[in-house]
Write a protein that holds these residues in place. Structure first.
Motif, PDB file in Angstrom:
ATOM      1  N   VAL A   1       0.857  -1.186   0.000  1.00  0.00           N
ATOM      2  CA  VAL A   1       0.000   0.000   0.000  1.00  0.00           C
ATOM      3  C   VAL A   1       0.890   1.231   0.000  1.00  0.00           C
ATOM      4  O   VAL A   1       1.834   1.334   0.788  1.00  0.00           O
ATOM      5  CB  VAL A   1      -0.940   0.022   1.211  1.00  0.00           C
ATOM      6  CG1 VAL A   1      -1.822   1.264   1.186  1.00  0.00           C
ATOM      7  CG2 VAL A   1      -1.793  -1.238   1.252  1.00  0.00           C
ATOM      8  N   LEU A   2       0.594   2.162  -0.914  1.00  0.00           N
ATOM      9  CA  LEU A   2       1.361   3.401  -1.025  1.00  0.00           C
ATOM     10  C   LEU A   2       0.421   4.590  -0.896  1.00  0.00           C
ATOM     11  O   LEU A   2      -0.456   4.782  -1.751  1.00  0.00           O
ATOM     12  CB  LEU A   2       2.095   3.457  -2.368  1.00  0.00           C
ATOM     13  CG  LEU A   2       2.874   4.746  -2.663  1.00  0.00           C
ATOM     14  CD1 LEU A   2       4.057   4.867  -1.711  1.00  0.00           C
ATOM     15  CD2 LEU A   2       3.349   4.763  -4.108  1.00  0.00           C
ATOM     16  N   PRO A   3       0.556   5.397   0.151  1.00  0.00           N
ATOM     17  CA  PRO A   3      -0.246   6.634   0.225  1.00  0.00           C
ATOM     18  C   PRO A   3       0.339   7.706  -0.682  1.00  0.00           C
ATOM     19  O   PRO A   3       1.551   7.939  -0.701  1.00  0.00           O
ATOM     20  CB  PRO A   3      -0.150   7.023   1.704  1.00  0.00           C
ATOM     21  CG  PRO A   3       1.138   6.424   2.172  1.00  0.00           C
ATOM     22  CD  PRO A   3       1.367   5.181   1.360  1.00  0.00           C
ATOM     23  N   VAL A   4      -0.512   8.360  -1.448  1.00  0.00           N
ATOM     24  CA  VAL A   4      -0.103   9.432  -2.361  1.00  0.00           C
ATOM     25  C   VAL A   4      -0.687  10.734  -1.826  1.00  0.00           C
ATOM     26  O   VAL A   4      -1.902  10.951  -1.869  1.00  0.00           O
ATOM     27  CB  VAL A   4      -0.583   9.162  -3.794  1.00  0.00           C
ATOM     28  CG1 VAL A   4      -0.173  10.298  -4.711  1.00  0.00           C
ATOM     29  CG2 VAL A   4      -0.035   7.842  -4.301  1.00  0.00           C
ATOM     30  N   SER A   5       0.186  11.589  -1.319  1.00  0.00           N
ATOM     31  CA  SER A   5      -0.269  12.836  -0.715  1.00  0.00           C
ATOM     32  C   SER A   5      -0.506  13.898  -1.778  1.00  0.00           C
ATOM     33  O   SER A   5       0.229  14.004  -2.763  1.00  0.00           O
ATOM     34  CB  SER A   5       0.766  13.334   0.300  1.00  0.00           C
ATOM     35  OG  SER A   5       0.396  14.593   0.821  1.00  0.00           O
TER      36      SER A   5
END
Length: 295
Positions: free
Chosen positions: A188-192
């Motif tokens: 899982v990669l959060p993209v701000s």
């Protein structure tokens, strides 16, 4: 059920159903040790690992062979367990986002495999699901399958797609890549969006003018009457764009549905022709219906 939830865009339910599918296929509970997915590991060894329930699966990747051997109290098993730990599919993610419009975002997701490929365990290919979820992890904004093949297991892979930008813009989105068959195999990669600069909002559409169809004589040039044949009045679309095209030099985009009064001979052509000899040849325009001529 998983396909239905994915099509409906229910993110949490989609992930839960996929876990259930893998538990049924592997005959392994999600709470059990992921190494149970390898049938060659003795049961007594797996039970010893499960006794260390305070150690999360992500921590296993940081352990050395000696550490794993000490956990099961069989030092010679450390190297074998280390090999199996790194055979569970795992990928590293990196993303580059770029706004296309204020309501559309282009995402370039780089997927880098980070596990040891074994033909007996992974066969010729592995299927992953690429999903983009909203800030609450409840809505699937985009999903697509990604197939990783053995001959490309040591390369980076780029997946490009677009996702909508909700109003007001959320603080971040989540990009998830999860294996279709292996438990505890997801990244899982959060993209701000903190430093993301979105384009300005679209201007409101041009309001329709309350007017009757204008006569062709409005062009004030008898030579132009022949261009319109037997028509003595402009159609509805030509009437609406008359002021913008004939009385102004501003750029304009004219769009009309097929069969809805598509303009045949826009009123800007006589204005271009009056500028002087040769001017018309520099502006390629056609008297055909939109879609069959030149713009």
């Amino acid at each position: 059920l998983h396909e239905v939830a994915l099509k409906r865009g229910w993110a949490a339910l989609t992930n839960r159903l996929l876990d259930v599918c893998k538990m049924v296929e592997r005959r392994v509970w999600l709470t059990q040790c992921p190494l149970r997915q390898f049938n060659t590991i003795p049961e007594v060894i797996v039970r010893k690992l499960e006794r260390n329930s305070d150690l999360t699966w992500e921590r296993y990747y940081d352990l050395k062979p000696s550490d794993l051997g000490e956990m099961v109290r069989i030092p010679r098993m450390g190297r074998t367990l280390h090999k199996y730990v790194h055979q569970v599919p795992r990928v590293d993610l990196a993303a580059h986002v770029q706004p296309v419009t204020r309501s559309l975002l282009r995402v370039e997701l780089t997927i880098t495999p980070d596990f040891s490929w074994d033909a007996a365990a992974h066969e010729a290919s592995q299927l992953f699901w690429v999903m983009a979820e909203d800030v609450d992890g409840e809505v699937v904004l985009h999903s697509e399958p990604f197939v990783l093949r053995q001959q490309h297991a040591d390369r980076e892979h780029t997946v490009s797609f677009t996702v909508p930008v909700l109003e007001p813009p959320p603080p971040l989105y989540f990009l998830r890549v999860v294996s279709d068959r292996w438990q505890h195999s997801q990244s899982v990669l959060p993209v701000s969006f903190r430093h993301l600069v979105l384009p300005a909002k679209f201007p409101p559409p041009t309001q329709l003018l309350d007017r009757q169809p204008l006569p062709v004589s409005s062009l004030e040039d008898p030579r132009c009457d022949a261009l319109y044949g037997s028509s003595t009045r402009f159609n509805g679309v030509q009437t609406q764009v008359f002021d913008a095209l004939y009385a102004s030099d501003e750029s304009a985009l004219v769009c009309a549905p097929g069969g809805g009064g598509t303009p045949r001979g826009l009123p800007n052509a006589p204005r271009i022709a009056r500028r002087g000899p040769g001017t018309l040849s520099k502006h390629r325009w056609a008297w055909q219906e939109f879609g069959h001529g030149e713009c």
